[in-house]
Enzyme design. Structure first.
Site, PDB file in Angstrom:
ATOM      1  N   LYS A  22      55.869  91.197  69.872  1.00 50.38           N
ATOM      2  CA  LYS A  22      56.026  89.724  69.530  1.00 50.38           C
ATOM      3  C   LYS A  22      56.329  88.907  70.789  1.00 50.38           C
ATOM      4  O   LYS A  22      55.917  87.815  71.188  1.00 50.38           O
ATOM      5  CB  LYS A  22      56.934  89.509  68.215  1.00 50.38           C
ATOM      6  N   ASP A 304      68.332  93.118  70.653  1.00 51.02           N
ATOM      7  CA  ASP A 304      67.543  93.170  69.510  1.00 51.02           C
ATOM      8  C   ASP A 304      67.492  94.430  68.983  1.00 51.02           C
ATOM      9  O   ASP A 304      67.369  94.437  67.806  1.00 51.02           O
ATOM     10  CB  ASP A 304      66.121  92.705  69.760  1.00 51.02           C
ATOM     11  N   ARG A 396      59.212  87.097  60.639  1.00 51.19           N
ATOM     12  CA  ARG A 396      58.839  86.288  61.722  1.00 51.19           C
ATOM     13  C   ARG A 396      58.549  87.311  62.826  1.00 51.19           C
ATOM     14  O   ARG A 396      57.826  86.936  63.890  1.00 51.19           O
ATOM     15  CB  ARG A 396      60.131  85.552  62.491  1.00 51.19           C
TER      16      ARG A 396
HETATM   17  C1  EPZ Z   1      64.339  86.260  74.521  1.00 52.84           C
HETATM   18  O1  EPZ Z   1      65.169  85.155  74.096  1.00 52.84           O
HETATM   19  C2  EPZ Z   1      63.796  86.959  73.217  1.00 52.84           C
HETATM   20  N1  EPZ Z   1      62.908  85.945  72.560  1.00 52.84           N
HETATM   21  C3  EPZ Z   1      64.857  87.238  72.228  1.00 52.84           C
HETATM   22  O2  EPZ Z   1      64.335  88.090  70.918  1.00 52.84           O
HETATM   23  C4  EPZ Z   1      65.826  88.360  72.912  1.00 52.84           C
HETATM   24  O3  EPZ Z   1      66.977  88.660  71.961  1.00 52.84           O
HETATM   25  C5  EPZ Z   1      66.291  87.959  74.184  1.00 52.84           C
HETATM   26  O4  EPZ Z   1      65.021  87.349  74.984  1.00 52.84           O
HETATM   27  C6  EPZ Z   1      67.330  88.537  74.906  1.00 52.84           C
HETATM   28  O5  EPZ Z   1      66.592  89.887  75.313  1.00 52.84           O
HETATM   29  C7  EPZ Z   1      61.721  85.942  72.954  1.00 52.84           C
HETATM   30  O6  EPZ Z   1      61.304  86.502  74.026  1.00 52.84           O
HETATM   31  C8  EPZ Z   1      60.891  85.103  72.420  1.00 52.84           C
HETATM   32  P1  EPZ Z   1      67.445  84.756  76.906  1.00 52.84           P
HETATM   33  P2  EPZ Z   1      65.508  84.253  75.072  1.00 52.84           P
HETATM   34  O7  EPZ Z   1      67.282  83.531  77.532  1.00 52.84           O
HETATM   35  O8  EPZ Z   1      64.737  84.042  76.093  1.00 52.84           O
HETATM   36  C9  EPZ Z   1      71.723  82.447  77.879  1.00 52.84           C
HETATM   37  C10 EPZ Z   1      64.119  88.538  68.720  1.00 52.84           C
HETATM   38  O9  EPZ Z   1      64.860  88.737  67.966  1.00 52.84           O
HETATM   39  N2  EPZ Z   1      70.940  81.230  78.186  1.00 52.84           N
HETATM   40  O10 EPZ Z   1      67.199  86.003  77.972  1.00 52.84           O
HETATM   41  O11 EPZ Z   1      65.806  82.940  74.381  1.00 52.84           O
HETATM   42  C11 EPZ Z   1      71.486  82.867  76.270  1.00 52.84           C
HETATM   43  O12 EPZ Z   1      72.293  81.699  75.564  1.00 52.84           O
HETATM   44  C12 EPZ Z   1      64.532  87.410  69.808  1.00 52.84           C
HETATM   45  O13 EPZ Z   1      62.858  88.765  68.926  1.00 52.84           O
HETATM   46  C13 EPZ Z   1      71.570  80.327  78.553  1.00 52.84           C
HETATM   47  O14 EPZ Z   1      72.843  80.073  78.567  1.00 52.84           O
HETATM   48  O15 EPZ Z   1      67.146  84.887  75.605  1.00 52.84           O
HETATM   49  C14 EPZ Z   1      71.964  84.250  76.238  1.00 52.84           C
HETATM   50  O16 EPZ Z   1      73.274  84.358  76.132  1.00 52.84           O
HETATM   51  C15 EPZ Z   1      65.957  86.726  69.337  1.00 52.84           C
HETATM   52  N3  EPZ Z   1      70.827  78.949  78.905  1.00 52.84           N
HETATM   53  C16 EPZ Z   1      71.377  84.651  77.521  1.00 52.84           C
HETATM   54  O17 EPZ Z   1      71.260  83.683  78.461  1.00 52.84           O
HETATM   55  C17 EPZ Z   1      69.405  79.055  79.025  1.00 52.84           C
HETATM   56  O18 EPZ Z   1      68.628  78.128  79.488  1.00 52.84           O
HETATM   57  C18 EPZ Z   1      69.854  85.501  77.468  1.00 52.84           C
HETATM   58  O19 EPZ Z   1      69.115  84.668  76.668  1.00 52.84           O
HETATM   59  C19 EPZ Z   1      68.791  80.375  78.770  1.00 52.84           C
HETATM   60  C20 EPZ Z   1      69.644  81.402  78.389  1.00 52.84           C
END
Ligand code: EPZ
Length: 419
Positions: A22, A304, A396
């Site tokens: 996904k 995840d 989802r």
């Molecule tokens: C991706 O989310 C995945 N989603 C998530 O999968 C996954 O849990 C996550 O990466 C971590 O591996 C998709 O790929 C669509 P991040 P993403 O930006 O990109 C902070 C699932 O269940 N952050 O790597 O949104 C954030 O809050 C989902 O399939 C900021 O502060 O995650 C987190 O603490 C859920 N500001 C950390 O970075 C930003 O602008 C990492 O999040 C961006 C992120």
């Protein structure tokens, strides 16, 4: 709203095939917006988030046809640059159209994303990165509005690795004038899969999969065909299910190399794990034992898989400590696991899991995608019946999960129309 009724206590045995990832399919589909021409994407999982992304592409004017796992997308005519709230509120990954629309059309408006309830999940690093490439970005009426007269390559240093942030900026940089250097970029296999697709379309990207990615902008991208990588989180979920029910499960058509941290945690818990080139088998002839796990960006243990692994450790012998280093407050499954008899306490980013001799089935509720998977697994190992509500969260991201689990011997039925 449907519920899943699980009659637990069965050992899971057999073979299950991994679906396409996904989290690779979503950015790849969003990236089709970057250029004209037909793109044929195969191994696309039939999960709700993919359906939402395809709806979003259609709203933007893209032609989409879907036949089984193959999606044909033609983004020659992009009619709108606005990703509406109705679609983005249910799926955070909607923000992935921001970079491509901005780079292709010079303008994009994306409602601030919703999605899983796993703590504060800002998109400020996406916005900072696009600003570095020369975009003017503002927040208006709950909507991120970005404009540019033409993006220009620049150094973009992420404070911490962000998966979709890296993807968004990498996509935009493909059409920027000059060279963009991303540092502290996310190294996830899904980022690499996206880069491979973009390279097949004519993009110039070097270093994807490492923390330093160099993108040299090109004037346009062409159509291409691509097969999405297998889903490592889904694979890990079935391996946890096999191990925690004392069974033997083989996941085929997967990439064990993408799962090393999870396989090592399963081995640490005493499971027998055998990896081949494209399949992996887990067996747990004896009771599992406690192991400490800390989530981290790739190649660390995936956040995840934290909930499925916690479900497993609830039944292991001894006390495990789970540290959630990626998302603040990704513990929504904990109170529900307690309803099944699990002994878990949370203190900030750490959860202490005291293994118990058995869980007992109860009504529980999924509050996000992976929390739902963890609870379903706990139900499979618990005695008696577990009724899992709000399974739309799980739909989802897991393709045909009931059918796949039934194929391994699980007793699950769907009860229609209950909250
Ligand atoms: C991706 O989310 C995945 N989603 C998530 O999968 C996954 O849990 C996550 O990466 C971590 O591996 C998709 O790929 C669509 P991040 P993403 O930006 O990109 C902070 C699932 O269940 N952050 O790597 O949104 C954030 O809050 C989902 O399939 C900021 O502060 O995650 C987190 O603490 C859920 N500001 C950390 O970075 C930003 O602008 C990492 O999040 C961006 C992120």
């Amino acid at each position: 709203m449907d519920r899943l009724i699980v009659t637990g206590g069965r050992r899971l045995e057999g073979r299950v095939t991994a679906s396409g990832a996904k989290n690779a399919a979503l950015p790849i589909l969003a990236s089709t917006l970057l250029g004209a021409g037909e793109c044929v994407i195969s191994n696309v999982p039939a999960v709700r988030d993919v359906g939402t992304m395809l709806e979003l592409l259609k709203v933007l004017g893209v032609s989409v046809t879907r036949e089984a796992g193959r999606v044909t997308v033609d983004s020659t005519a992009v009619r709108s640059v606005e990703a509406p709230y109705d679609l983005v509120k249910t799926m955070r990954a909607g923000v992935l159209v921001l970079g491509p629309l901005l780079a292709r059309c010079g303008e994009a408006a994306v409602s601030l994303p919703g999605g899983c309830a796993i703590g504060p999940r800002p998109v400020d690093w996406h916005v900072d990165g696009l600003r570095r490439l020369g975009a003017a970005v503002s927040l208006e009426h709950g909507c991120i509005r970005a404009r540019t007269a033409g993006l220009t390559g620049a150094p973009v240093a992420f404070r911490m690795p962000t998966v979709t942030g890296t993807e968004n900026v990498m996509m935009a940089a493909c059409l920027a004038r000059g060279t963009t250097v991303l540092t502290n970029a996310a190294c996830e296999p899904e980022v690499v899969d996206l880069a491979d697709f973009l390279i097949a379309r004519g993009a110039k990207i070097d270093g994807a999969g490492s923390a330093r990615v160099v993108i040299e902008g090109v004037p346009a991208l062409r159509g291409a065909a691509h097969e999405v990588i297998p889903d490592r989180v889904e694979t890990g979920t079935y391996l946890c299910a096999g191990a925690m029910t004392g069974g033997r499960v083989e996941v085929d058509r997967c990439r064990p190399g993408h799962l090393e941290a999870a396989l090592s945690a399963l081995r640490g818990a005493g499971a027998e794990v055998t990896a081949a080139a494209r399949s992996v088998t887990v067996a747990a002839p004896r009771r599992l034992r406690a192991v400490d796990v800390a989530t981290a960006p790739y190649p660390g243990f995936p956040t995840d898989l934290q909930a499925p692994m916690m479900a497993l450790l609830c039944l292991a012998e001894g006390t495990s400590v789970i540290t959630e280093s990626v998302f603040e407050g990704r513990w929504l499954h904990v109170p529900e696991l307690r309803r099944l008899g699990a002994a878990v306490t949370v203190d900030g980013a750490r959860a202490v899991v005291k293994g118990c001799d058995g869980l007992s089935g109860a009504p529980v509720m999924a509050s996000d995608l992976r929390a739902g998977a963890g609870l379903l697994l706990a139900g499979l190992a618990a005695s008696g019946e577990t009724a899992l509500a709000r399974i739309y969260h799980m739909e989802r991201g897991y393709e045909r999960i009931e059918e796949k689990l039934r194929g391994l011997g699980a007793v699950i039925r769907r009860e229609r129309g209950r909250a």
